[in-house]
Design an enzyme around this catalytic site. Structure first.
Site, PDB file in Angstrom:
ATOM      1  N   HIS A 173       0.867  -1.079  -0.093  1.00 48.54           N
ATOM      2  CA  HIS A 173      -0.005  -0.169  -0.030  1.00 48.54           C
ATOM      3  C   HIS A 173       0.811   1.240  -0.100  1.00 48.54           C
ATOM      4  CE1 HIS A 173      -3.600   2.367   1.346  1.00 48.54           C
ATOM      5  NE2 HIS A 173      -2.475   3.024   1.877  1.00 48.54           N
ATOM      6  N   GLU A 174       1.902   1.165   1.038  1.00 52.92           N
ATOM      7  CA  GLU A 174       2.857   2.348   0.907  1.00 52.92           C
ATOM      8  C   GLU A 174       3.611   2.614  -0.365  1.00 52.92           C
ATOM      9  OE1 GLU A 174       1.866   4.515   3.067  1.00 52.92           O
ATOM     10  OE2 GLU A 174       0.874   3.081   4.347  1.00 52.92           O
ATOM     11  N   GLU A 204      -6.377   6.843  -0.903  1.00 49.74           N
ATOM     12  CA  GLU A 204      -6.382   5.514   0.144  1.00 49.74           C
ATOM     13  C   GLU A 204      -7.013   4.225  -0.857  1.00 49.74           C
ATOM     14  OE1 GLU A 204      -4.757   5.031   3.011  1.00 49.74           O
ATOM     15  OE2 GLU A 204      -3.914   6.938   2.441  1.00 49.74           O
ATOM     16  N   HIS A 224       1.616   4.317  -2.975  1.00 51.06           N
ATOM     17  CA  HIS A 224       1.409   5.634  -2.953  1.00 51.06           C
ATOM     18  C   HIS A 224       2.751   6.344  -3.354  1.00 51.06           C
ATOM     19  CE1 HIS A 224      -1.899   6.344  -0.409  1.00 51.06           C
ATOM     20  NE2 HIS A 224      -1.616   5.740   0.622  1.00 51.06           N
TER      21      HIS A 224
END
Length: 297
Positions: free
Chosen positions: A143-144, A225, A147
């Site tokens: 997820h990070e 998100e 980003h």
């Protein structure tokens, strides 16, 4: 279904960023009309202020953000499993290896920062590293890393900058309008109905634009998100890992140290005490909604 959701989230973010620029032009035009009788001058001034804010914030150092969040940089010897997972996810995402940081905090959380993949960093709390198993940690780091790959930090920074610019211009415009007395208002009353309408519209714009800008900024944060969740599944090929990670995050306690608004939007999970406010005013979408979207991939 996965790629469809990613494309949809990207389109929504573009629309929201466009809405931001429209807001910036409107607030600038309103201020220009009230102060200098010139829409064009006001709109141009607003765009220049917005650009200055965005560029200055984009090039803030990663170390500053990490310092604000009490994160310490580590090497592979400090936390080999965590370090190697970041390394693996960066390799799969085809981005340079980001710097790795740990935050000494029992809550479950993580975030990424950096204006580009070349100067990015990933941080996780000690609580997250302790509670998550390998698959769940891969999902969180995926997820990070997403980003970083998707330039979300830059987009979020631009959103914060534009919201700040709208608020600044609204504040300056409002104060100067009242300090200058009633000249503009008298001119419009002596003019015609159209002038009075434009006066009312301009004043309302100065009052309401900051609120609208904040709502757009928060909407962009929520969309990024959703996109990062979907992109993490794309990297790990393991939606169940992401779902289990989100379920654990939903039970996390708040961070023990204060977190400012700008930093809060960076984290995978709301780091502060969850207040029962409207979803419109949240930096993060409800975890239940995020899980539901993943189940439909």
């Amino acid at each position: 279904m996965l790629y469809q959701q990613i494309s949809q989230n990207k389109r929504r973010t573009v629309i929201l960023l466009f809405a931001f620029f429209v807001l910036l032009v409107v607030i600038g035009a309103a201020a220009g009309y009230l102060l200098a009788d010139s829409y064009q001058l006001g709109a141009a001034f607003a765009l220049i202020i917005g650009a200055i804010y965005a560029f200055s914030m984009i090039f803030q150092s990663t170390s500053l953000v990490m310092g604000m969040n009490k994160a310490k940089e580590i090497t592979v010897n400090d936390a080999p499993d965590f370090f190697h997972i970041v390394e693996d996810m960066a390799l799969v995402a085809q981005i340079p290896m980001p710097k790795v940081f740990i935050i000494d905090d029992p809550s479950l959380n993580a975030f990424a920062t950096g204006s580009s993949p070349q100067n990015a960093a990933v941080a996780a709390t000690t609580g997250l590293l302790k509670v998550m198993n390998r698959e769940e940690l891969e999902a969180v780091i995926g997820h990070e890393v997403s980003h970083i790959r998707n330039y979300d930090i830059r987009i979020s920074t631009i959103a914060v900058a534009l919201a700040s610019a709208v608020t600044l211009i609204s504040s300056i415009g409002g104060r100067m309008m009242w300090y200058s007395g009633g000249r503009r208002r008298d001119d419009d009353r002596n003019d015609n109905g159209f002038g009075a309408i434009m006066l009312i519209f301009s004043i309302l714009s100065l009052i309401l634009a900051p609120l609208a800008a904040s709502l757009v900024q928060l909407a962009i944060s929520r969309q990024r998100e959703y996109l990062a969740d979907a992109s993490s599944v794309e990297l790990t090929r393991n939606p169940e890992g992401m779902i289990r990670a989100l379920q654990k995050l939903s039970n996390s306690q708040p961070m023990t140290h204060p977190v400012d608004d700008a930093s809060a939007a960076l984290y995978i999970n709301e780091p502060r005490k969850k207040e029962k406010l409207s979803a419109l005013f949240s930096t993060h979408p409800p975890i239940e909604d995020r899980i539901e979207r993943l189940k439909h991939m």
